[in-house]
Design a protein around this motif. Structure first.
Motif: not given
Length: 744
Positions: A301-304, A315-317, A166-172
């Motif tokens: 991928l999710t920024g949030t 669930a996402i894990i 899971i790449l959870a970096d913020e936007m940008g």
């Protein structure tokens, strides 16, 4: 092991239980129990004793080298066959694709001996995997780290037999570029004999971003290196099936469900789900469809990332690494219940300690395959940004209507009756509309009058409101003087337009009706505008964005719906952004405000958030920054409003109008500053004396370690009273009569 209670017993003395040893038996709940061993206090508190399957692969793990270097050879094979195999393994054919010794080369970690023992049964020679220098020159340090992290996860180097991330970096921060670098690397290279790790990749994304992914591949790799197939109205999955040219399929979540039969017939080696928080419910059709694809390598991928609802987190894990946290029942018993119980005000010391231990262990386990970086990493690459929270004085008509709403039978029933059966969400919605402009409330009243079949409680809310409007009130004519925020906005836009005609503004609202109102204002003042909302066809969205970003555009304003904008929208053509209304969920507002302050922006960015002083908008903002129990109920990105839950005390506080204060948020901070932006705020610890449990003040029970960063940040901002002669922002100077306070 699943955490289920299979029997309960009582009547034993503690001394009898303390003296139990291995092999002894006792009766519990009608069942004979044999003691097999002792669990340490540490292992029980952390929950490690319930996890036998999660193994971290360490680079130092020892496996006899001869087992790896000399794989099993079939004695029945002829010498001719063996010679052919040796030729295949010729090291001259297994050189790295790019030189790993060139300066600044990005070389992936070599697999450990244990990894080789598990995944290199053929005994192929090890080859360095090197990111293409053509791409590497564009990668920033945090992006290089991200590519390495994704590579380790996808190759199963970070946890045993798990290939998800899971790449959870913020936007940008460049999640798209990191994935493109990973895909391109794995399509051409591999650590064992140089054989490529993947042949075909599936990228699933919101419909508005399908073309954006295609453009990103072209931007970073050109059209010669890799062929990407974006599924759209004119391009069907069947074409991808029949063509050997394409190695990447980009498809929307909706189209995936329609084309599932064809997708299932294709063998994908890697699946990437953009905006993966959509998969927070494992029982929805989209999740089931993706889980039906026989591909172990999965990236979300999710920024949030979902951090406030532990079931959605599970669930996402479970999607990226099935079974790594055990069954849903096990997870709930071992992690969710103790952690939630420890956060309750009534929690005992033991419950708090157990919850902290379990949360720590959960973070350790998930940290193996979740990477989260904040925007602070790239701030040094971006131009300066000034952000203003502008508190706008409500107009006379707004105050009259607001007071009338608060004394309505519907609001009283919210405060006195059972919260579940009260129309509190309707009341909150009416107050938020009124803060934007009374015209929006007037239209709602007329609509209810035309449809008298509405619920009695809801009709009680609007009773008598029409009488407060002037008799000649014309809903076709928008009067700025009737809304404090609209007055400030029109003056602000005029100042920006006059001072620098080349500047452009992004104007954001959550509501279509409000965007319609703002569009009429643009027409009245002759401002050119572009608009993107839920009605904009997906195929045209990128075209609208590109047109606005063009230096030749005649548009001064970009009207954007915060709910329909999608993510990945890059509006660097503007350097000013105005958030006209506020959302319960701070993540939505943060995402909206990041539209202009991102890669590609060359000018200083100015962001304005408009709030109506003393009203429900201030209360919503306070909940955003306090991060207390209420925000936990509303922080989830896509939760429907029906899931909001308020205590009576919280509702009572929501339905209070503070007419005498210039900024109740500043009042609650108990800040002794001179409100001229000059004096330094004292340490945050002195700001945290409790006022109301649902406001900025902390509860006595909370320890100092739980002070929230967002609150300390607000104390470090500059505080300006609306009575100052000269405002800190020259664009706001024209609107000073209608501004009561500014945080900058």
């Amino acid at each position: 092991m699943e955490g289920k209670d299979i029997g309960r017993g009582s009547g034993y003395k503690s001394k009898e239980l303390e003296n139990l040893s291995e092999g002894q038996t006792l009766m519990i709940g009608g069942k004979e129990i044999e003691i097999m061993g002792t669990i340490s206090v540490e292992d029980f508190n952390s929950g490690r004793c319930f996890h036998s399957g999660v193994v971290v692969l360490s680079p130092t793990a020892s496996t006899p080298s001869h087992l790896i270097m000399k794989p099993f050879s079939n004695p029945l094979k002829s010498s001719c066959q063996l010679q052919q195999e040796e030729n295949v393994k010729d090291i001259s054919l297994c050189k790295p694709r790019h030189d790993p010794y060139t300066p600044n080369a990005l070389v992936m970690p070599r697999p450990s001996p244990k990894h080789q023992w598990l995944f290199n049964k053929a005994g192929l020679p090890l080859v360095d995997v090197v990111v293409d220098p053509y791409l590497m020159t564009h990668l920033r340090p945090h992006q290089k780290a991200g590519v390495i992290f994704l590579y380790e996860c996808i190759m199963g180097m970070r946890s045993n037999s798990r290939f998800g991330a899971i790449l959870a970096d913020e936007m940008g921060l460049g999640k798209t570029l990191q994935c493109i670098a990973l895909i391109w690397t794995l399509l051409r290279q591999g650590p064992y004999g140089g054989k490529p790790v993947i042949k075909r990749t599936l990228i699933v994304t919101p419909g508005s971003l399908v073309k954006n992914w295609n453009k990103e591949f072209q931007k970073w790799l050109g059209t010669e290196r890799i062929k990407v197939f974006p599924v759209g109205q004119d391009r069907k999955v069947e074409e991808f099936l029949t063509s050997p040219l394409y190695s990447v399929l980009v498809i929307s979540y909706e189209m995936l469900l329609r084309s599932l039969d064809q997708i299932q017939s294709i063998e994908f080696n890697l699946i990437i789900c953009d905006e993966g928080h959509r998969l927070k419910n494992s029982s929805i059709k989209t999740s089931c469809a993706l889980l039906s694809l026989p591909c172990e390598r999965r990236i979300i991928l999710t920024g949030t990332p979902v951090q406030n609802d532990l079931q959605e987190f599970y669930a996402i894990i479970e999607f990226v690494n099935p079974g790594i946290l055990g069954s849903s029942c096990t997870y709930r018993k071992i992690y969710e219940e103790p952690i939630i119980k420890s956060q309750q005000p009534s929690a005992t010391k033991e419950e708090k300690h157990l919850g902290e231990e379990r949360a720590s262990e959960l973070a350790r386990l998930t940290g193996l395959f979740i990477l989260r970086r904040t925007q602070e990493i790239i701030n040094c690459y971006l131009p300066p940004k000034t952000e203003c929270i502008v508190f706008c004085r409500p107009a006379a008509l707004q105050l009259q209507l607001y007071c009338k709403l608060l004394t309505s039978h519907a609001v009283r029933s919210c405060l006195l009756g059972a919260v579940e059966s009260s129309p509190h969400l309707v009341c909150i919605g009416a107050l938020k509309k009124l803060c934007n402009h009374p015209l929006l409330l007037f239209n709602t009243i007329k609509e209810k009058n035309r449809n008298p079949s509405e619920e009695l409680q809801e009709s009680n809310l609007y009773e008598g409101l029409a009488d407060i409007f002037p008799e000649d009130y014309d809903p076709q004519t928008i009067n700025e003087n009737e809304s404090g925020k609209l007055l400030v906005l029109t003056e602000l836009l005029a100042a920006i337009h006059e001072q620098s005609p080349a500047e452009r503004v992004v104007l954001i609202s959550s509501y279509t009706q409000t965007l319609n109102l703002l569009q009429e204002i643009c027409k009245r003042y002759g401002y050119g505008y572009a608009r993107l909302d839920g009605q904009t066809p997906v195929a045209q969205r990128q075209q609208v964005v590109d047109g606005f970003n063009s230096r030749y555009t005649s548009d001064f304003i970009f009207l954007l719906s915060s709910k329909a904008g999608g993510v990945g929208l890059n509006l660097v053509g503007a350097s000013h952004l105005v958030l006209y209304d506020i959302d319960w969920n701070p993540a939505n507002d943060i995402q909206a405000m990041a539209r202009v302050w991102r890669d590609g922006q060359k000018r200083t960015v100015h962001i304005y958030r408009l709030l109506t002083t003393g009203t429900i908008e201030e209360k919503i903002y306070q909940r955003q920054i306090s991060k207390q129990s209420l925000s936990g109920a509303v922080v989830d990105l896509k939760k429907k409003s029906e899931h909001l839950r308020f205590s009576k005390e919280e509702l009572r506080d929501l339905f209070i109008l503070h007419e005498s204060s210039s900024c109740i948020t500043h009042d609650l901070l108990e800040c002794p500053c001179d409100q001229a932006g000059t004096s330094k705020a004292p340490p945050v610890t002195s700001m945290l004396s409790p006022r109301r449990s649902c406001q900025l003040g902390q509860n006595h029970e909370k320890s100092s370690s739980q002070k929230h960063l967002s609150m300390s940040e607000l104390m470090q901002w500059k505080h300006f009273s609306g009575t100052l002669m000269h405002f800190p922002d020259p664009n706001l100077q024209r609107a000073k009569e209608n501004v009561t306070f500014i945080f900058q």
